[in-house]
Design a protein around this motif. Structure first.
Motif, PDB file in Angstrom:
ATOM      1  N   GLU A   1     -28.252  67.870 -47.958  1.00  0.00           N
ATOM      2  CA  GLU A   1     -28.589  67.232 -49.246  1.00  0.00           C
ATOM      3  C   GLU A   1     -29.432  68.157 -50.117  1.00  0.00           C
ATOM      4  O   GLU A   1     -29.169  68.315 -51.311  1.00  0.00           O
ATOM      5  CB  GLU A   1     -29.370  65.926 -49.009  1.00  0.00           C
ATOM      6  CG  GLU A   1     -28.574  64.814 -48.383  1.00  0.00           C
ATOM      7  CD  GLU A   1     -28.738  64.762 -46.878  1.00  0.00           C
ATOM      8  OE1 GLU A   1     -28.519  63.695 -46.306  1.00  0.00           O
ATOM      9  OE2 GLU A   1     -29.067  65.805 -46.266  1.00  0.00           O
ATOM     10  N   GLU A   2     -30.442  68.763 -49.499  1.00  0.00           N
ATOM     11  CA  GLU A   2     -31.323  69.665 -50.253  1.00  0.00           C
ATOM     12  C   GLU A   2     -30.544  70.875 -50.751  1.00  0.00           C
ATOM     13  O   GLU A   2     -30.760  71.359 -51.867  1.00  0.00           O
ATOM     14  CB  GLU A   2     -32.485  70.110 -49.369  1.00  0.00           C
ATOM     15  CG  GLU A   2     -33.539  70.930 -50.096  1.00  0.00           C
ATOM     16  CD  GLU A   2     -34.660  71.397 -49.182  1.00  0.00           C
ATOM     17  OE1 GLU A   2     -35.473  72.221 -49.640  1.00  0.00           O
ATOM     18  OE2 GLU A   2     -34.707  70.951 -48.014  1.00  0.00           O
ATOM     19  N   GLY A   3     -29.603  71.339 -49.936  1.00  0.00           N
ATOM     20  CA  GLY A   3     -28.791  72.482 -50.334  1.00  0.00           C
ATOM     21  C   GLY A   3     -27.979  72.199 -51.580  1.00  0.00           C
ATOM     22  O   GLY A   3     -27.902  73.023 -52.492  1.00  0.00           O
ATOM     23  N   VAL A   4     -27.375  71.002 -51.627  1.00  0.00           N
ATOM     24  CA  VAL A   4     -26.588  70.619 -52.803  1.00  0.00           C
ATOM     25  C   VAL A   4     -27.484  70.546 -54.039  1.00  0.00           C
ATOM     26  O   VAL A   4     -27.101  71.001 -55.127  1.00  0.00           O
ATOM     27  CB  VAL A   4     -25.889  69.264 -52.568  1.00  0.00           C
ATOM     28  CG1 VAL A   4     -25.169  68.806 -53.834  1.00  0.00           C
ATOM     29  CG2 VAL A   4     -24.896  69.378 -51.415  1.00  0.00           C
TER      30      VAL A   4
ATOM     31  N   PRO B   1     -29.555  68.059 -40.270  1.00  0.00           N
ATOM     32  CA  PRO B   1     -29.846  66.640 -40.442  1.00  0.00           C
ATOM     33  C   PRO B   1     -29.225  66.097 -41.726  1.00  0.00           C
ATOM     34  O   PRO B   1     -29.032  66.839 -42.689  1.00  0.00           O
ATOM     35  CB  PRO B   1     -31.381  66.596 -40.525  1.00  0.00           C
ATOM     36  CG  PRO B   1     -31.879  67.975 -40.429  1.00  0.00           C
ATOM     37  CD  PRO B   1     -30.741  68.904 -40.276  1.00  0.00           C
ATOM     38  N   GLY B   2     -28.909  64.818 -41.736  1.00  0.00           N
ATOM     39  CA  GLY B   2     -28.281  64.225 -42.920  1.00  0.00           C
ATOM     40  C   GLY B   2     -26.836  64.642 -43.002  1.00  0.00           C
ATOM     41  O   GLY B   2     -26.135  64.716 -41.992  1.00  0.00           O
TER      42      GLY B   2
ATOM     43  N   VAL C   1     -28.986  77.934 -46.733  1.00  0.00           N
ATOM     44  CA  VAL C   1     -29.046  76.532 -46.307  1.00  0.00           C
ATOM     45  C   VAL C   1     -28.957  76.491 -44.786  1.00  0.00           C
ATOM     46  O   VAL C   1     -27.896  76.702 -44.197  1.00  0.00           O
ATOM     47  CB  VAL C   1     -27.901  75.703 -46.932  1.00  0.00           C
ATOM     48  CG1 VAL C   1     -28.045  74.236 -46.534  1.00  0.00           C
ATOM     49  CG2 VAL C   1     -27.891  75.844 -48.440  1.00  0.00           C
ATOM     50  N   ASP C   2     -30.087  76.233 -44.149  1.00  0.00           N
ATOM     51  CA  ASP C   2     -30.157  76.180 -42.686  1.00  0.00           C
ATOM     52  C   ASP C   2     -31.406  75.393 -42.312  1.00  0.00           C
ATOM     53  O   ASP C   2     -32.467  75.596 -42.902  1.00  0.00           O
ATOM     54  CB  ASP C   2     -30.219  77.600 -42.103  1.00  0.00           C
ATOM     55  CG  ASP C   2     -29.908  77.641 -40.618  1.00  0.00           C
ATOM     56  OD1 ASP C   2     -30.629  76.971 -39.839  1.00  0.00           O
ATOM     57  OD2 ASP C   2     -28.952  78.327 -40.224  1.00  0.00           O
ATOM     58  N   ASP C   3     -31.285  74.502 -41.331  1.00  0.00           N
ATOM     59  CA  ASP C   3     -32.438  73.672 -40.984  1.00  0.00           C
ATOM     60  C   ASP C   3     -33.441  74.397 -40.093  1.00  0.00           C
ATOM     61  O   ASP C   3     -34.517  73.869 -39.818  1.00  0.00           O
ATOM     62  CB  ASP C   3     -31.989  72.362 -40.314  1.00  0.00           C
ATOM     63  CG  ASP C   3     -31.220  72.584 -39.027  1.00  0.00           C
ATOM     64  OD1 ASP C   3     -30.463  73.564 -38.957  1.00  0.00           O
ATOM     65  OD2 ASP C   3     -31.361  71.772 -38.097  1.00  0.00           O
TER      66      ASP C   3
END
Length: 219
Positions: free
Chosen positions: A40-43, A61-62, A10-12
């Motif tokens: 959010e996408e990671g969750v 982000p988020g 999980v990293d942007d």
């Protein structure tokens, strides 16, 4: 044959994820089962694939990595979170650990050390960057004192007002200071005490008897 350790990244930053995947794919016992570019996408990804370990960036982000860690641990309690970040400030370390992160590493970690941390996390063993470990030990040692000892006299006065339910404007009027100055004090208080909001600050003030409980109930 090694038991596979299922990992989510999980990293942007795409380059970071590509680099991590390229290296970790060379490890016979590590399998990348998902990637995400935001908290959010990671969750969501974790909820779907239920990995053994998540490598979690903090600034995204988020929702940030701290809140994402909290939600990941809620969605999949067996999933261990390794924070992998460029930031070593106390205001990032302590919230991440409190949110449920098992390990905290900086992005200058060596490849072998990263793999060792992932394998350790699979066993439920924490790995901390030496600087982070030192700060946590200092925090644990100092925790015997009141956390309010870190506040200046003016910050204690502002915290007292917060515990009494006063707004920033009311605090400014009461202490005869500018409202912008009050906001700065409030921000410093939350940062020093590792708190998220004014409600938590008020609860701590009551718990540490900065404001008597009966004073709060009778206001």
């Amino acid at each position: 044959m090694h038991e596979q350790i299922r990992v989510v990244l999980v990293d942007d930053h795409v380059v970071v994820r590509v680099g991590l995947r390229a290296f970790l794919d060379t490890q016979p016992d590590i399998e990348i089962v998902g990637e995400a570019a935001s908290g959010e996408e990671g969750v969501q990804v974790v909820s779907q694939v239920l990995p053994d370990v998540v490598l979690m960036d903090l600034l995204m982000p988020g929702i940030d990595g701290v809140e994402a860690t909290r939600q990941v641990r809620g969605a999949s309690p067996s999933t261990q979170v390794i924070v992998l970040t460029s930031y070593s400030e106390d205001e990032r370390i302590f919230p991440a650990i409190k949110a449920g992160a098992l390990s905290y590493l900086l992005k200058d970690v060596g490849p072998d050390a990263l793999v060792a941390a992932i394998r350790a996390a699979r066993r439920g063993e924490a790995t901390l960057h030496p600087m982070v470990a030192s700060r946590l030990m200092t925090e644990l040692t100092s925790s015997r004192r009141s956390p309010l000892d870190t506040l200046t006299e003016r910050e204690r006065e502002v915290l007292t007002c917060i515990a009494r339910g006063m707004s920033n404007a009311e605090i400014a009027d009461h202490l005869v200071i500018g409202e912008r100055t009050v906001k700065t004090h409030v921000s410093n208080i939350l940062s020093k005490l590792h708190l998220q909001d004014r409600t938590q600050a008020a609860i701590m003030a009551l718990r540490e008897r900065l404001v008597p409980l009966d004073d709060e109930q009778n206001k």
